[in-house]
Design an enzyme around this catalytic site. Structure first.
Site, PDB file in Angstrom:
ATOM      1  N   LYS A 198       0.861  -1.186   0.000  1.00  0.00           N
ATOM      2  CA  LYS A 198       0.000   0.000   0.000  1.00  0.00           C
ATOM      3  C   LYS A 198       0.896   1.234   0.000  1.00  0.00           C
ATOM      4  O   LYS A 198       1.716   1.408   0.896  1.00  0.00           O
ATOM      5  CB  LYS A 198      -0.907  -0.007   1.226  1.00  0.00           C
ATOM      6  CG  LYS A 198      -1.712   1.267   1.342  1.00  0.00           C
ATOM      7  CD  LYS A 198      -2.795   1.150   2.385  1.00  0.00           C
ATOM      8  CE  LYS A 198      -3.538   2.465   2.527  1.00  0.00           C
ATOM      9  NZ  LYS A 198      -4.615   2.359   3.501  1.00  0.00           N
ATOM     10  N   ARG A 208     -10.621  10.042   1.627  1.00  0.00           N
ATOM     11  CA  ARG A 208     -10.452  10.700   2.926  1.00  0.00           C
ATOM     12  C   ARG A 208     -11.568  11.719   3.126  1.00  0.00           C
ATOM     13  O   ARG A 208     -12.052  11.919   4.240  1.00  0.00           O
ATOM     14  CB  ARG A 208      -9.065  11.332   3.019  1.00  0.00           C
ATOM     15  CG  ARG A 208      -7.995  10.240   3.105  1.00  0.00           C
ATOM     16  CD  ARG A 208      -6.588  10.768   3.309  1.00  0.00           C
ATOM     17  NE  ARG A 208      -5.630   9.675   3.175  1.00  0.00           N
ATOM     18  CZ  ARG A 208      -4.336   9.853   2.931  1.00  0.00           C
ATOM     19  NH1 ARG A 208      -3.834  11.075   2.839  1.00  0.00           N
ATOM     20  NH2 ARG A 208      -3.540   8.814   2.834  1.00  0.00           N
ATOM     21  N   LYS A 221       1.286  10.133   5.518  1.00  0.00           N
ATOM     22  CA  LYS A 221       1.391   8.741   5.968  1.00  0.00           C
ATOM     23  C   LYS A 221       2.679   8.079   5.486  1.00  0.00           C
ATOM     24  O   LYS A 221       2.764   6.856   5.415  1.00  0.00           O
ATOM     25  CB  LYS A 221       0.149   7.969   5.504  1.00  0.00           C
ATOM     26  CG  LYS A 221      -1.165   8.545   6.061  1.00  0.00           C
ATOM     27  CD  LYS A 221      -2.354   7.608   5.849  1.00  0.00           C
ATOM     28  CE  LYS A 221      -3.615   8.154   6.527  1.00  0.00           C
ATOM     29  NZ  LYS A 221      -4.756   7.216   6.429  1.00  0.00           N
ATOM     30  N   GLU A 237       7.439  -6.805   1.350  1.00  0.00           N
ATOM     31  CA  GLU A 237       6.205  -6.672   2.147  1.00  0.00           C
ATOM     32  C   GLU A 237       5.309  -7.909   1.984  1.00  0.00           C
ATOM     33  O   GLU A 237       4.794  -8.456   2.957  1.00  0.00           O
ATOM     34  CB  GLU A 237       5.403  -5.433   1.709  1.00  0.00           C
ATOM     35  CG  GLU A 237       5.928  -4.098   2.220  1.00  0.00           C
ATOM     36  CD  GLU A 237       5.541  -3.852   3.685  1.00  0.00           C
ATOM     37  OE1 GLU A 237       4.923  -4.723   4.314  1.00  0.00           O
ATOM     38  OE2 GLU A 237       5.888  -2.775   4.198  1.00  0.00           O
ATOM     39  N   LYS A 252      -2.293  -1.455  -3.735  1.00  0.00           N
ATOM     40  CA  LYS A 252      -3.134  -0.268  -3.674  1.00  0.00           C
ATOM     41  C   LYS A 252      -2.271   0.980  -3.769  1.00  0.00           C
ATOM     42  O   LYS A 252      -1.273   1.054  -3.048  1.00  0.00           O
ATOM     43  CB  LYS A 252      -3.872  -0.291  -2.332  1.00  0.00           C
ATOM     44  CG  LYS A 252      -4.745   0.891  -2.072  1.00  0.00           C
ATOM     45  CD  LYS A 252      -5.365   0.741  -0.730  1.00  0.00           C
ATOM     46  CE  LYS A 252      -6.144   1.988  -0.416  1.00  0.00           C
ATOM     47  NZ  LYS A 252      -6.620   2.021   0.927  1.00  0.00           N
ATOM     48  N   SER A 278     -10.266   5.534  -4.736  1.00  0.00           N
ATOM     49  CA  SER A 278     -11.184   6.646  -4.960  1.00  0.00           C
ATOM     50  C   SER A 278     -10.694   7.627  -6.022  1.00  0.00           C
ATOM     51  O   SER A 278     -11.474   8.077  -6.863  1.00  0.00           O
ATOM     52  CB  SER A 278     -11.410   7.371  -3.638  1.00  0.00           C
ATOM     53  OG  SER A 278     -10.172   7.785  -3.081  1.00  0.00           O
ATOM     54  N   TYR A 317     -15.230   0.926  -6.775  1.00  0.00           N
ATOM     55  CA  TYR A 317     -16.503   1.636  -6.634  1.00  0.00           C
ATOM     56  C   TYR A 317     -17.362   1.438  -7.881  1.00  0.00           C
ATOM     57  O   TYR A 317     -18.538   1.798  -7.882  1.00  0.00           O
ATOM     58  CB  TYR A 317     -16.247   3.138  -6.404  1.00  0.00           C
ATOM     59  CG  TYR A 317     -15.444   3.421  -5.156  1.00  0.00           C
ATOM     60  CD1 TYR A 317     -16.074   3.562  -3.914  1.00  0.00           C
ATOM     61  CD2 TYR A 317     -14.051   3.529  -5.196  1.00  0.00           C
ATOM     62  CE1 TYR A 317     -15.340   3.812  -2.768  1.00  0.00           C
ATOM     63  CE2 TYR A 317     -13.304   3.774  -4.056  1.00  0.00           C
ATOM     64  CZ  TYR A 317     -13.956   3.910  -2.842  1.00  0.00           C
ATOM     65  OH  TYR A 317     -13.219   4.146  -1.707  1.00  0.00           O
TER      66      TYR A 317
END
Ligand code: PBG
Length: 330
Positions: A198, A208, A221, A237, A252, A278, A317
Site C-alpha cells: 500500500k 479521505r 502517511k 512486504e 493499492k 477513490s 466503486y
C-alpha cells in the site's frame, strides 16, 4: 516484386468471433469486490461530492445495496466506515466497540444476505482524531501499541461475522498480530486479505473526504505507507505478510501500480487483488462527465487491465456498473 509479410497479427483481429477466440483474459462478475462507505445516519444515503454516484449508506441502505450485489452475482463487498467525529479520539477507542457501526453493519448483512462475502477494512484512521492509521506518541506513529488495537479490532469484526479481515494500516507485523488474535479467539478460519503493498498515494484524496479524515489528518502517511518509487520493497512486504499468515494480498492503488501486481503474481502465485481507489474512480468519472473520455469504455478497459496484470479480483466503486454491463454483454 513487393515483399509481403508472412506473419500478420491482423489475421486474428478481423472479426468479432475470432477476436473472442484468441482473447487471453475474460473479466467476469466473479472478479468484483464492491467497496461501500457506511455511516450512522437517519438519512438512507448521503452523496459523497468527491465520488460521483457513491453515497455514504446507513445500515438500511447498506442492506439494500448488499441484496443488489448478491442479485448481480458480485461475490463480496468491502466496508469502509465514516465515523461520527464525536466518537474519534487519540486512542481509536471506538474501533473496539463491539456495538460500533461496523460490527452492527456486518451482523445485519450476514443476517439478511448470508451468502454475500463481507470484507472489513482493519485500520484506525476512521477512529482517530488525528486521522492516522496508528496510535501516536508525540509526532511518531507507534507501531507495536497499534498492533494490539488492530488485533483486537479484527477479532471483534470476525466475531461479528466478517468473512475476510483486511488490515490496511501498513504497521510492521500486523498480519502476524491479527492472525494470532484470530487463532486465540477460536476463529482461525477467517482469511486475511492484506493490503500488502500500500503506497503513500495522492489517489486516496476523495476517500479521505468520504470518510471524513481529510480535515483531521496531521501530516502525511509516509512513515508507514510505501514510497511510490519503490518496487522491490513491495515483494518484501508481500513475503512477510504471507509468512505471517495472509491468505490473499492486495496492491493499492491499482492502475498506476500494475507493474507491482505482475511482479507479485509472478513471484508468489498467491490470490492477488488490486484496489481501484477513490482517486482512480474520480478521475474516470470527471473525465467522463466532461465528455473527454468514454466512461463506460474506460471503466471496462481498467478491469481488463487488472486481469491482464495478474489480478484475481478488484476492489472497485464501479463494481455495480461493471456487473450490470457484464450481464448485458456490453
Ligand atoms: C486507510 C484506508 C485508505 C483507503 C482505504 N483504507 C486511505 C488511506 O490510507 O488514507 C483508501 C481507499 C480509497 O481511496 O478508495 N486505512
Amino acid at each position: 516484386m513487393r515483399q509481403f509479410p508472412n506473419a500478420r497479427l491482423r489475421r486474428t483481429r478481423q472479426h468479432d468471433w475470432i477476436r473472442r477466440l484468441v482473447r487471453e483474459n475474460q473479466p467476469s462478475v466473479n472478479d468484483l469486490i464492491w467497496t461501500m462507505v457506511i455511516t450512522d445516519s437517519h438519512e438512507l444515503q448521503t452523496p459523497v461530492p468527491s465520488l460521483p454516484n457513491v453515497s455514504r449508506l446507513n445500515i438500511d441502505a447498506l442492506i439494500e445495496h448488499a441484496k443488489e450485489a448478491a442479485d448481480l452475482g458480485i461475490p463480496a463487498i468491502a466496508l469502509f466506515p465514516h465515523i461520527d467525529p464525536k466518537l474519534k479520539d487519540p486512542t481509536a477507542k471506538e474501533s473496539l466497540n463491539v456495538d460500533g457501526l461496523v460490527p452492527r453493519a456486518v451482523a445485519a448483512i450476514k443476517a439478511e444476505v448470508p451468502n454475500l462475502g463481507v470484507i472489513v477494512d482493519v485500520a484506525l484512521d476512521p477512529y482517530t482524531d488525528h486521522g492516522h492509521d496508528g496510535l501516536m506518541q508525540g509526532e511518531i506513529i507507534e507501531n507495536d501499541s497499534t498492533l494490539e488495537v488492530l488485533a483486537e479490532t479484527a477479532s471483534i469484526l470476525a466475531k461479528a461475522g466478517a468473512d475476510i479481515v483486511a488490515p490496511s494500516d501498513m504497521m510492521d507485523g500486523r498480519i502476524g498480530a491479527v492472525r494470532k488474535a484470530l487463532n486465540s479467539s477460536g476463529i482461525s478460519n477467517v482469511p486475511i486479505m492484506s493490503y500488502a503493498a500500500k503506497y503513500a498515494s495522492g489517489f486516496y484524496g476523495p476517500y479521505r473526504n468520504a470518510i471524513g479524515t481529510n480535515a483531521a489528518l496531521k501530516g502525511d502517511k509516509r512513515t508507514y505507507q510505501m514510497d511510490p518509487l519503490n518496487r522491490d520493497e513491495a515483494l518484501h512486504e508481500v513475503a512477510l505478510d504471507i509468512t505471517e499468515g495472509a491468505d490473499m494480498v492486495m496492491v493499492k492503488p491499482g492502475l498506476p501500480y500494475l507493474d507491482i501486481i505482475r511482479d507479485i503474481k509472478n513471484e508468489f502465485s498467491m490470490p492477488t487483488f488490486a484496489f481501484q481507489v477513490s482517486g482512480e474512480y474520480a478521475m474516470i468519472k470527471a473525465a467522463g462527465a466532461n465528455g473527454w473520455i468514454d466512461e463506460h469504455k474506460v471503466m471496462m478497459e481498467t478491469l481488463g487491465s487488472f486481469k491482464r496484470a495478474g489480478c484475481d479480483g478488484v476492489l472497485t466503486y464501479f463494481a455495480r456498473d461493471i456487473a450490470k454491463s457484464l450481464h448485458k454483454g456490453s
